[in-house]
Write a protein that holds these residues in place. Structure first.
Motif, PDB file in Angstrom:
ATOM      1  N   ALA A 422       0.917   7.277 -12.821  1.00  0.00           N
ATOM      2  CA  ALA A 422       2.085   6.416 -12.691  1.00  0.00           C
ATOM      3  C   ALA A 422       2.012   5.634 -11.382  1.00  0.00           C
ATOM      4  CB  ALA A 422       3.363   7.252 -12.728  1.00  0.00           C
ATOM      5  N   VAL A 423       2.365   4.346 -11.440  1.00  0.00           N
ATOM      6  CA  VAL A 423       2.263   3.471 -10.280  1.00  0.00           C
ATOM      7  C   VAL A 423       3.162   3.978  -9.156  1.00  0.00           C
ATOM      8  CG1 VAL A 423       2.804   1.162  -9.411  1.00  0.00           C
ATOM      9  CG2 VAL A 423       1.619   1.441 -11.598  1.00  0.00           C
ATOM     10  N   LEU A 424       2.588   4.063  -7.972  1.00  0.00           N
ATOM     11  CA  LEU A 424       3.330   4.421  -6.772  1.00  0.00           C
ATOM     12  C   LEU A 424       3.314   3.234  -5.819  1.00  0.00           C
ATOM     13  CD1 LEU A 424       1.902   8.018  -6.154  1.00  0.00           C
ATOM     14  CD2 LEU A 424       4.132   7.410  -7.122  1.00  0.00           C
ATOM     15  N   PRO A 425       4.310   3.111  -4.960  1.00  0.00           N
ATOM     16  CA  PRO A 425       4.275   2.017  -3.984  1.00  0.00           C
ATOM     17  C   PRO A 425       3.088   2.193  -3.056  1.00  0.00           C
ATOM     18  CG  PRO A 425       6.042   3.565  -3.478  1.00  0.00           C
ATOM     19  CD  PRO A 425       5.517   3.940  -4.823  1.00  0.00           C
ATOM     20  N   PRO A 426       2.467   1.095  -2.618  1.00  0.00           N
ATOM     21  CA  PRO A 426       1.298   1.221  -1.742  1.00  0.00           C
ATOM     22  C   PRO A 426       1.661   1.904  -0.436  1.00  0.00           C
ATOM     23  CG  PRO A 426       2.087  -1.045  -1.803  1.00  0.00           C
ATOM     24  CD  PRO A 426       2.843  -0.309  -2.858  1.00  0.00           C
ATOM     25  N   ALA A 427       0.813   2.827  -0.012  1.00  0.00           N
ATOM     26  CA  ALA A 427       1.039   3.549   1.235  1.00  0.00           C
ATOM     27  C   ALA A 427       0.106   3.014   2.307  1.00  0.00           C
ATOM     28  CB  ALA A 427       0.811   5.043   1.027  1.00  0.00           C
ATOM     29  N   SER A 428       0.678   2.636   3.428  1.00  0.00           N
ATOM     30  CA  SER A 428      -0.120   2.113   4.530  1.00  0.00           C
ATOM     31  C   SER A 428      -0.609   3.248   5.424  1.00  0.00           C
ATOM     32  CB  SER A 428       0.708   1.128   5.359  1.00  0.00           C
ATOM     33  OG  SER A 428       0.017   0.731   6.519  1.00  0.00           O
ATOM     34  N   THR A 429      -1.792   3.095   5.963  1.00  0.00           N
ATOM     35  CA  THR A 429      -2.316   4.040   6.945  1.00  0.00           C
ATOM     36  C   THR A 429      -1.994   3.591   8.364  1.00  0.00           C
ATOM     37  OG1 THR A 429      -4.457   2.893   6.953  1.00  0.00           O
ATOM     38  CG2 THR A 429      -4.198   4.738   5.420  1.00  0.00           C
ATOM     39  N   THR A 430      -1.269   2.478   8.463  1.00  0.00           N
ATOM     40  CA  THR A 430      -0.933   1.906   9.766  1.00  0.00           C
ATOM     41  C   THR A 430       0.566   1.968   9.972  1.00  0.00           C
ATOM     42  OG1 THR A 430      -2.803   0.393   9.607  1.00  0.00           O
ATOM     43  CG2 THR A 430      -1.104  -0.137  11.226  1.00  0.00           C
ATOM     44  N   SER A 431       1.020   2.862  10.819  1.00  0.00           N
ATOM     45  CA  SER A 431       2.449   2.974  11.095  1.00  0.00           C
ATOM     46  C   SER A 431       2.807   2.497  12.493  1.00  0.00           C
ATOM     47  CB  SER A 431       2.912   4.425  10.925  1.00  0.00           C
ATOM     48  OG  SER A 431       2.218   5.282  11.826  1.00  0.00           O
ATOM     49  N   ASP A 432       1.797   2.066  13.280  1.00  0.00           N
ATOM     50  CA  ASP A 432       2.074   1.638  14.649  1.00  0.00           C
ATOM     51  C   ASP A 432       2.212   0.126  14.783  1.00  0.00           C
ATOM     52  OD1 ASP A 432      -0.563   1.143  14.085  1.00  0.00           O
ATOM     53  OD2 ASP A 432      -1.323   1.760  16.045  1.00  0.00           O
ATOM     54  N   ARG A 433       2.005  -0.606  13.696  1.00  0.00           N
ATOM     55  CA  ARG A 433       2.197  -2.060  13.725  1.00  0.00           C
ATOM     56  C   ARG A 433       2.585  -2.531  12.322  1.00  0.00           C
ATOM     57  NH1 ARG A 433      -3.336  -1.160  14.180  1.00  0.00           N
ATOM     58  NH2 ARG A 433      -4.609  -2.010  12.475  1.00  0.00           N
ATOM     59  N   PRO A 434       3.318  -3.647  12.233  1.00  0.00           N
ATOM     60  CA  PRO A 434       3.838  -4.097  10.926  1.00  0.00           C
ATOM     61  C   PRO A 434       2.748  -4.482   9.940  1.00  0.00           C
ATOM     62  CG  PRO A 434       4.846  -5.336  12.729  1.00  0.00           C
ATOM     63  CD  PRO A 434       3.802  -4.483  13.336  1.00  0.00           C
ATOM     64  N   LEU A 435       1.666  -5.061  10.410  1.00  0.00           N
ATOM     65  CA  LEU A 435       0.641  -5.585   9.504  1.00  0.00           C
ATOM     66  C   LEU A 435      -0.500  -4.588   9.352  1.00  0.00           C
ATOM     67  CD1 LEU A 435      -0.334  -8.004   7.803  1.00  0.00           C
ATOM     68  CD2 LEU A 435      -1.551  -8.801   9.842  1.00  0.00           C
ATOM     69  N   ASP A 436      -0.737  -4.193   8.120  1.00  0.00           N
ATOM     70  CA  ASP A 436      -1.885  -3.340   7.786  1.00  0.00           C
ATOM     71  C   ASP A 436      -3.010  -4.272   7.330  1.00  0.00           C
ATOM     72  OD1 ASP A 436      -3.786  -1.776   6.390  1.00  0.00           O
ATOM     73  OD2 ASP A 436      -2.285  -0.245   5.959  1.00  0.00           O
ATOM     74  N   ARG A 437      -4.069  -4.381   8.129  1.00  0.00           N
ATOM     75  CA  ARG A 437      -5.133  -5.338   7.819  1.00  0.00           C
ATOM     76  C   ARG A 437      -5.874  -4.973   6.537  1.00  0.00           C
ATOM     77  NH1 ARG A 437      -5.802  -8.974  11.723  1.00  0.00           N
ATOM     78  NH2 ARG A 437      -4.892  -8.547  13.774  1.00  0.00           N
ATOM     79  N   ARG A 438      -5.960  -3.697   6.248  1.00  0.00           N
ATOM     80  CA  ARG A 438      -6.603  -3.301   4.986  1.00  0.00           C
ATOM     81  C   ARG A 438      -5.800  -3.834   3.803  1.00  0.00           C
ATOM     82  NH1 ARG A 438      -5.588   0.838   1.570  1.00  0.00           N
ATOM     83  NH2 ARG A 438      -4.041   1.694   3.034  1.00  0.00           N
ATOM     84  N   GLN A 439      -4.484  -3.729   3.887  1.00  0.00           N
ATOM     85  CA  GLN A 439      -3.658  -4.237   2.799  1.00  0.00           C
ATOM     86  C   GLN A 439      -3.630  -5.761   2.799  1.00  0.00           C
ATOM     87  OE1 GLN A 439       0.151  -2.171   2.996  1.00  0.00           O
ATOM     88  NE2 GLN A 439      -0.712  -0.418   1.918  1.00  0.00           N
ATOM     89  N   LEU A 440      -3.752  -6.373   3.971  1.00  0.00           N
ATOM     90  CA  LEU A 440      -3.839  -7.836   4.035  1.00  0.00           C
ATOM     91  C   LEU A 440      -5.076  -8.324   3.284  1.00  0.00           C
ATOM     92  CD1 LEU A 440      -2.890 -10.583   5.199  1.00  0.00           C
ATOM     93  CD2 LEU A 440      -4.282 -10.076   7.229  1.00  0.00           C
ATOM     94  N   ARG A 441      -6.204  -7.634   3.478  1.00  0.00           N
ATOM     95  CA  ARG A 441      -7.426  -8.034   2.767  1.00  0.00           C
ATOM     96  C   ARG A 441      -7.274  -7.846   1.265  1.00  0.00           C
ATOM     97  NH1 ARG A 441      -9.692  -5.471   7.361  1.00  0.00           N
ATOM     98  NH2 ARG A 441      -9.943  -3.513   6.208  1.00  0.00           N
ATOM     99  N   ALA A 442      -6.657  -6.747   0.854  1.00  0.00           N
ATOM    100  CA  ALA A 442      -6.456  -6.501  -0.576  1.00  0.00           C
ATOM    101  C   ALA A 442      -5.530  -7.557  -1.182  1.00  0.00           C
ATOM    102  CB  ALA A 442      -5.889  -5.100  -0.790  1.00  0.00           C
TER     103      ALA A 442
END
Length: 639
Positions: A422-442
């Motif tokens: 079941a689809v889950l909301p994407p979880a970021s590995t970056t909690s110290d800044r607003p922009l997660d570059r891994r998710q930006l690339r995706a």
């Protein structure tokens, strides 16, 4: 408009005033339970008929016919004032029309034939009736109405009033209601002064019909006719009802006061012991939550269901709290989650590509929000049935696959639904800044694939059109949350912005679909049924206050139909999990945040016995401590 009386709303959303008011409105219809049943035989059809004090599709009812609710203090004193706040403004007391902005607690004086309790998710009980009768087929239901129910003007409620109150929403109600429910009623018969029968069509969902009819509010037919009032127009006062509170005073857009009716017909009922304890209920309006909080701190009003994590974590060190005048508590919330999130307007061409929706969702970094903005107080919603066994988890069970496979075979669903979790909301590995570059690339890869290509200026266009996205909002409280998302989207090449408008504009634009992305609470109840069509069905999508994303999916429509006809609780759970799985796979929803407690603050003059498991209901089961209130007043706690 009639509501499914078994549906229970919760108070966990970040639109605090609306949540508070909605929670009490539903809590205010709580009533007696449990039943005695008897079988009778109709002379003309030989069909078994059940006669009962209540109704449940699944299992036994919790309470007996003369029970007092477990979560009240039957000896609670009466009197005093309850005061709370609401945001924005209002110009009507009619919640059943698209016209105008309805007032807070506009339905506080309305009562229905059947009502629910806040600790029995499947039960509905006679309230304006003594008993109800229905055959095994549920082709009809008869309500034997009480003969002692009176309207505020002292006139007696009759079956004619109930017939009028039931039929008016089918004639003058909002389109989303009429389009779904008008096909389910064959006729309504007044059998005598206090006896009424509802006859249902063959296509009416049998699991919903009794509680649908039983959810009818009691309004005075004579009052409507004498005053030429219509349900599809605004109203400057509540309709003539039977409930414990009447409108006493109103300052349009600023303040409302409701007062307990000393002649209320239901005061001595066992089910009402320990309930409706306040002499008056006052609502103070504020332009925004910041001004409202300042008003609370200075004692302008006395109860606050805090929806801001910032305020909860940092704002409650003020003199009234330091003096012990204000109590701050976290009260357990055991109800289904609110399903709160941002939703895309699927009528917008740019959002009809799921890759675009998924890319935008990736730019919402909840982990950073929770750490930096919410002080770690929240969890992220995952389902429209969080905190229940109706939630889809992991890969589909064999039983779910049996439901989903035909929809895959017909090309209505992607085959991946059968094997993927079941689809889950994407979880970021970056909690110290607003922009997660891994998710930006995706996200960038998804937009490239969808044809939205970044130009030399970094902005994304397709067929010469700039990818523009706006968030429609009315509360300044959301600025600090949405602005970082806007900045993330700009880094992605999206021309994003926050549009903050006043309450009237917000409501109108949300209703008419004049937005890109907007807040919505899509959480559901323990016994989903035909009301799902108003939230997720295609038929109501173009004119629905409950389906703001304008979802139109043949697969979802089919699954709703399957849920409506579920006859056992286990079948209902399996089919609901399948629907939850499909809805989440549609990706029209960016889950926001929720918490498992009610964060409340109040001046130390309110008391309660316990918090019911299904909702916070201060107007229903709290009471006023006059001695403590007088001490607070003498100390200068209130303006």
């Amino acid at each position: 408009m009639q509501e499914q009386v078994r549906s229970v709303a919760k108070a966990k959303s970040n639109d605090a005033p609306a949540r508070q008011l909605q929670t009490w409105a539903l809590g205010s219809v709580i009533c007696i339970a449990a039943l005695w049943t008897a079988s009778a035989v109709l002379a003309d059809s030989h069909e078994n008929v059940t006669v009962s004090h209540g109704y449940s599709n699944f299992g036994e009812l919790k309470y007996g016919p003369d029970s007092v609710l477990d979560y009240v203090n039957p000896d609670a004193p009466k009197g005093g004032e309850f005061s709370q706040w609401a945001q924005g403004t209002f110009d009507s007391f009619n919640i059943y029309t698209r016209k105008g902005v309805p007032a807070a607690l506009a339905t506080i004086g309305y009562e229905s034939i059947l009502i629910s309790t806040l600790d029995d998710p499947y039960g509905a009980y006679c309230y304006l009736c003594d008993t109800l009768e229905y055959p095994d087929s549920r082709d009809w239901v008869i309500f034997n109405l009480r003969d002692d129910v009176t309207f505020w003007d002292g006139t007696t409620m009759t079956a004619e009033d109930i017939k009028f109150s039931f039929e008016m929403p089918l004639e003058q109600g909002i389109t989303e209601y009429r389009s779904v429910y008008s096909q389910f009623i064959d006729s309504v018969e007044v059998l005598d002064t206090h006896r009424i029968r509802f006859n249902f069509t063959d296509q009416a969902p049998r699991r919903d019909v009794v509680t649908w009819a039983g959810g009818t509010s009691a309004w005075s037919r004579a009052w409507f006719e004498e005053n030429a009032v219509r349900l599809d127009e605004t109203a400057d006062a509540p309709f003539m009802g039977t409930g414990p509170y009447q409108l006493e005073e109103v300052d349009i857009g600023r303040q409302i006061i409701y007062r307990y009716d000393p002649d209320w017909w239901g005061a001595d009922l066992p089910i009402n012991q320990g309930r409706n304890n306040f002499e008056s209920v006052r609502v103070e309006y504020f332009a925004d939550s910041g001004a409202a909080f300042e008003g609370f701190k200075s004692g302008v009003y006395a109860f606050r269901n805090e929806n801001s994590s910032l305020q909860w974590a940092t704002g409650y060190d003020f003199p009234a709290r330091q003096n012990g005048w204000v109590k701050v508590e976290e009260l357990q919330d055991g109800a289904i989650g609110t399903g709160q999130g941002f939703v895309f307007n699927l009528n917008q061409t740019k959002f009809q590509d799921q890759r675009v929706r998924q890319a935008i969702t990736l730019m919402v970094n909840f982990e950073w929000m929770n750490a930096s903005l919410f002080y770690g107080l929240y969890e992220r919603p995952e389902s429209f049935w969080d905190n229940s066994d109706l939630k889809a988890v992991g890969v589909p069970s064999p039983e779910e696959i049996a439901i989903l496979q035909p929809l895959v075979d017909e090309g209505l669903l992607n085959a991946a639904i059968l094997i993927e979790e079941a689809v889950l909301p994407p979880a970021s590995t970056t909690s110290d800044r607003p922009l997660d570059r891994r998710q930006l690339r995706a996200a960038s890869a998804l937009l490239d694939e969808a044809g939205w290509i970044a130009g030399e200026d970094g902005m994304r266009r397709k067929d010469g059109q700039l990818l523009e996205v706006s968030f429609l909002e009315r509360s300044p409280q959301f600025d600090r949350i949405i602005n970082p998302i806007v900045e993330n989207l700009k880094r992605l090449g999206v021309d994003a912005k926050l549009e903050r408008v006043d309450t009237a504009q917000f409501i109108e634009r949300r209703r008419t679909g004049a937005f890109d992305i907007v807040n919505a609470s899509l959480g559901q109840g323990y016994e989903p049924g035909q009301q799902l069509a108003q939230f997720f069905g295609s038929e109501a999508a173009e004119d629905s206050s409950r389906n703001p994303m304008r979802l139109k999916s043949p697969a979802v429509d089919r699954l709703i139909d399957d849920i409506v006809v579920a006859e056992t609780l286990e079948d209902l759970k399996i089919r609901t999990r399948a629907l939850d799985r499909v809805l989440r796979a549609e990706r029209f929803w960016i889950p926001q945040w929720q918490k498992g407690v009610h964060t409340v603050a109040y001046y130390d003059m309110y008391r309660f016995a316990e918090i019911p498991p299904l909702a916070l209901s201060p107007l229903d089961n709290w009471w006023y401590d006059a001695e403590t209130a007088e001490a607070l007043r003498a100390a200068g706690a209130f303006q």
